[in-house]
Design a protein around this motif. Structure first.
Motif, short mmCIF file in Angstrom:
data_model
loop_
_atom_site.label_atom_id
_atom_site.label_comp_id
_atom_site.label_asym_id
_atom_site.label_seq_id
_atom_site.Cartn_x
_atom_site.Cartn_y
_atom_site.Cartn_z
N VAL A 115 0.96 -1.35 0.00
CA VAL A 115 -0.06 0.01 0.02
C VAL A 115 0.92 1.23 -0.04
O VAL A 115 1.77 1.50 0.93
CB VAL A 115 -0.90 -0.01 0.94
N MET A 116 0.88 1.96 -1.04
CA MET A 116 1.65 3.07 -1.23
C MET A 116 1.30 4.24 -0.20
O MET A 116 0.52 5.38 -0.91
CB MET A 116 1.65 3.67 -2.73
N TYR A 117 1.79 4.04 1.01
CA TYR A 117 1.43 5.41 1.76
C TYR A 117 1.86 6.69 1.33
O TYR A 117 0.98 7.85 1.71
CB TYR A 117 1.76 4.78 3.23
N GLU A 118 2.87 6.69 0.92
CA GLU A 118 3.30 7.95 0.43
C GLU A 118 2.58 8.81 -0.53
O GLU A 118 2.10 9.88 -0.43
CB GLU A 118 4.68 8.04 0.08
N GLN A 119 1.92 8.05 -1.37
CA GLN A 119 1.07 8.67 -2.45
C GLN A 119 -0.21 8.95 -1.80
O GLN A 119 -0.93 10.03 -2.04
CB GLN A 119 0.93 7.43 -3.36
N ILE A 120 -0.71 7.97 -1.04
CA ILE A 120 -1.90 8.23 -0.34
C ILE A 120 -1.98 9.54 0.41
O ILE A 120 -2.65 10.59 0.25
CB ILE A 120 -2.33 7.24 0.92
N ASN A 121 -0.82 10.03 1.27
CA ASN A 121 -0.63 10.83 2.03
C ASN A 121 -0.56 12.19 1.16
O ASN A 121 -0.97 13.12 1.48
CB ASN A 121 0.44 10.59 2.71
N CYS B 204 -14.66 1.89 0.53
CA CYS B 204 -15.58 2.82 1.36
C CYS B 204 -15.02 4.27 1.15
O CYS B 204 -13.82 4.37 0.82
CB CYS B 204 -15.56 2.39 2.80
N PRO B 205 -15.89 5.31 1.46
CA PRO B 205 -15.49 6.59 1.27
C PRO B 205 -14.71 6.93 2.69
O PRO B 205 -14.40 8.32 2.69
CB PRO B 205 -16.64 7.31 1.00
N ASP B 206 -14.69 6.41 3.70
CA ASP B 206 -14.46 6.79 4.83
C ASP B 206 -13.01 7.21 5.24
O ASP B 206 -12.54 8.05 6.35
CB ASP B 206 -14.54 5.65 5.98
N TRP B 207 -12.01 6.73 4.46
CA TRP B 207 -10.71 7.53 4.38
C TRP B 207 -10.51 8.92 4.24
O TRP B 207 -9.64 9.62 4.93
CB TRP B 207 -9.84 6.81 3.15
N ARG B 208 -11.68 9.52 3.77
CA ARG B 208 -11.65 11.14 3.98
C ARG B 208 -11.72 11.55 5.22
O ARG B 208 -10.94 12.62 5.58
CB ARG B 208 -12.82 11.59 3.01
N THR B 209 -12.34 10.92 6.17
CA THR B 209 -12.29 11.47 7.57
C THR B 209 -10.61 11.25 8.12
O THR B 209 -10.27 12.37 8.64
CB THR B 209 -13.04 10.36 8.58
N CYS B 210 -10.14 10.38 7.88
CA CYS B 210 -8.63 10.17 8.29
C CYS B 210 -7.79 11.06 7.42
O CYS B 210 -6.93 11.95 7.96
CB CYS B 210 -8.23 8.95 7.92
N ALA B 211 -7.99 11.44 6.26
CA ALA B 211 -7.25 12.06 5.30
C ALA B 211 -7.06 13.72 5.83
O ALA B 211 -6.25 14.61 5.71
CB ALA B 211 -7.61 12.15 3.95
N ASP B 212 -8.34 14.17 6.51
CA ASP B 212 -8.33 15.53 7.18
C ASP B 212 -7.91 15.71 8.37
O ASP B 212 -7.61 16.71 8.76
CB ASP B 212 -9.93 15.81 7.19
N LEU B 213 -7.31 14.68 8.80
CA LEU B 213 -6.51 14.87 10.35
C LEU B 213 -5.31 15.65 9.93
O LEU B 213 -4.47 15.39 9.04
CB LEU B 213 -6.18 13.37 11.01
N ARG C 245 -2.08 6.57 11.43
CA ARG C 245 -2.79 5.39 11.96
C ARG C 245 -4.34 5.17 11.84
O ARG C 245 -4.76 4.08 11.57
CB ARG C 245 -2.60 5.92 13.59
N CYS C 246 -5.00 6.47 11.42
CA CYS C 246 -6.50 6.22 10.98
C CYS C 246 -6.54 5.56 9.81
O CYS C 246 -7.35 4.72 9.63
CB CYS C 246 -6.99 7.56 11.15
N LEU C 247 -5.64 5.70 8.57
CA LEU C 247 -5.75 5.26 7.47
C LEU C 247 -5.41 3.78 7.51
O LEU C 247 -5.94 2.99 6.82
CB LEU C 247 -4.58 5.76 6.56
N LYS D 68 -7.03 -1.98 7.68
CA LYS D 68 -7.25 -3.30 8.29
C LYS D 68 -8.50 -3.70 8.65
O LYS D 68 -9.00 -4.76 8.35
CB LYS D 68 -6.12 -3.24 9.69
N ARG D 69 -9.47 -2.68 8.98
CA ARG D 69 -10.70 -3.00 9.19
C ARG D 69 -11.50 -3.51 8.09
O ARG D 69 -12.17 -4.51 7.88
CB ARG D 69 -11.39 -1.69 9.98
#
Ligand SMILES: C[S@@+](CC[C@H](N)C(=O)[O-])C[C@H]1O[C@@H](n2cnc3c(N)ncnc32)[C@H](O)[C@@H]1O
Length: 286
Positions: A172-178, A196-205, A213-215, A220-221
């Motif tokens: 999982v290419m974290y650097e790109q996600i970030n 799911c679309p929920d990654w947006r909540t983490c991305a806003d932190l 950690r959130c992403l 994992k969930r």
């Protein structure tokens, strides 16, 4: 999204960690399943050309050698089916040339296929062609190792994990996600990656550690929702930059224990991180 434009490229020091852990894990996976099952599948969904510019082996060759050079090879009764999927024709052809000499060395019933095509469109017919209607689905270790975050949708993981002894090893290419989490271009691929679309909540932190950690917790969930009972991960660095992480999702504690042991054997400190960026290409532990 970053993608090597050349047919063959340099092995990045941080990517070595992915190969070391893979090699170590297969030492356990092959006999555990190969001694008890009739057929097992090693699926490399983003196989690459099979080698790097410096002559280092790519993941398909690592997997073939893990079997052919295994100390228990003569006891392994399972047919071992290697399926290597690669989307770029020149890389697929290069890989085909490299695996060709291995074919004669494989025991009867075992085989290696190089398939030129997109992973998400190709993996299911390939797996189905290796299953017998009247028998349980053969256990599959699926390596999913893209350059970016596209083409690795969660529904594909769910399909693989639907089989009771199958597992996925996903980069999982974290650097790109970030880096691109706010860009419209990435929202579609990230929706698919997470399912799911929920990654947006983490991305806003705002806090980088909390965001990561959130992403990761969300990923994992989602893997658990997709059928995994065990999910672990380790991180790969370039210097101080966290480039990507590898998630191992399985349905059995033994698989997870063996993966932890593989990570541990590479990093006895238990805090697996490869820090690359050194001129000699060696890895440092942190
Ligand atoms: C990170 S490299 C793979 C490296 C290889 N797993 C290894 O460890 O040696 C990703 C590869 O996936 C290929 N690729 C990109 N998109 C793909 C897709 N949708 N399906 C299959 N292969 C793809 C690229 O051409 C590239 O060769």
């Amino acid at each position: 999204m970053a993608a090597a434009t050349e047919k063959i490229w340099d092995l990045k020091p941080h990517s070595l960690g992915k190969h070391l852990v893979l090699r170590e894990y297969l030492k356990a996976w092959l006999p555990i399943l190969g001694l008890t099952q009739e057929r097992i599948i090693f699926l490399d969904g983003f196989a690459g050309p099979g080698e790097y510019k410096g002559g280092e082996d790519g993941s398909p060759i690592i997997a073939l050698n893990a079997f052919l050079e295994h100390s228990a090879k003569n006891k392994i009764r399972a047919e071992v089916k290697f399926v290597f999927i690669e989307d770029e024709q020149d890389r697929a052809e290069h890989l085909d040339g490299l695996v060709s000499p291995f074919k004669a060395r494989l025991p009867q019933g075992s085989e290696v296929r190089v398939v030129c095509g997109a992973f998400d469109e190709t993996f299911a017919p390939q797996l189905e062609s290796l299953a017998d209607a009247d028998k349980p689905f053969p256990p599959c270790f699926a390596m999913v190792d893209p350059f970016g975050v596209s083409d690795t949708p969660m529904h594909v993981m769910e399909r693989i994990l639907a089989h009771r002894m199958s597992e996925v090893y996903i980069s999982v290419m974290y650097e790109q996600i970030n880096r691109f989490r706010g860009s419209d271009e990435f929202s579609g691929p990230l929706d698919l990656l997470y399912g799911c679309p929920d990654w947006r909540t983490c991305a806003d932190l705002n806090d980088g550690r909390e965001r990561r950690r959130c992403l990761f917790d969300l990923y994992k969930r989602q893997l658990r929702k997709a059928g995994a009972e065990q999910v672990i991960h380790f991180d790969l660095y370039d210097g101080s930059r966290h480039k990507y992480s590898i998630f191992h999702a399985s349905r059995h504690a033994l698989a997870s224990d063996k993966m932890k042991a593989a990570i541990w054997s590479i990093d006895p400190g238990g805090n697996f991180s490869f820090r690359g960026g050194q001129t000699d290409g060696t890895c440092q532990r942190v």
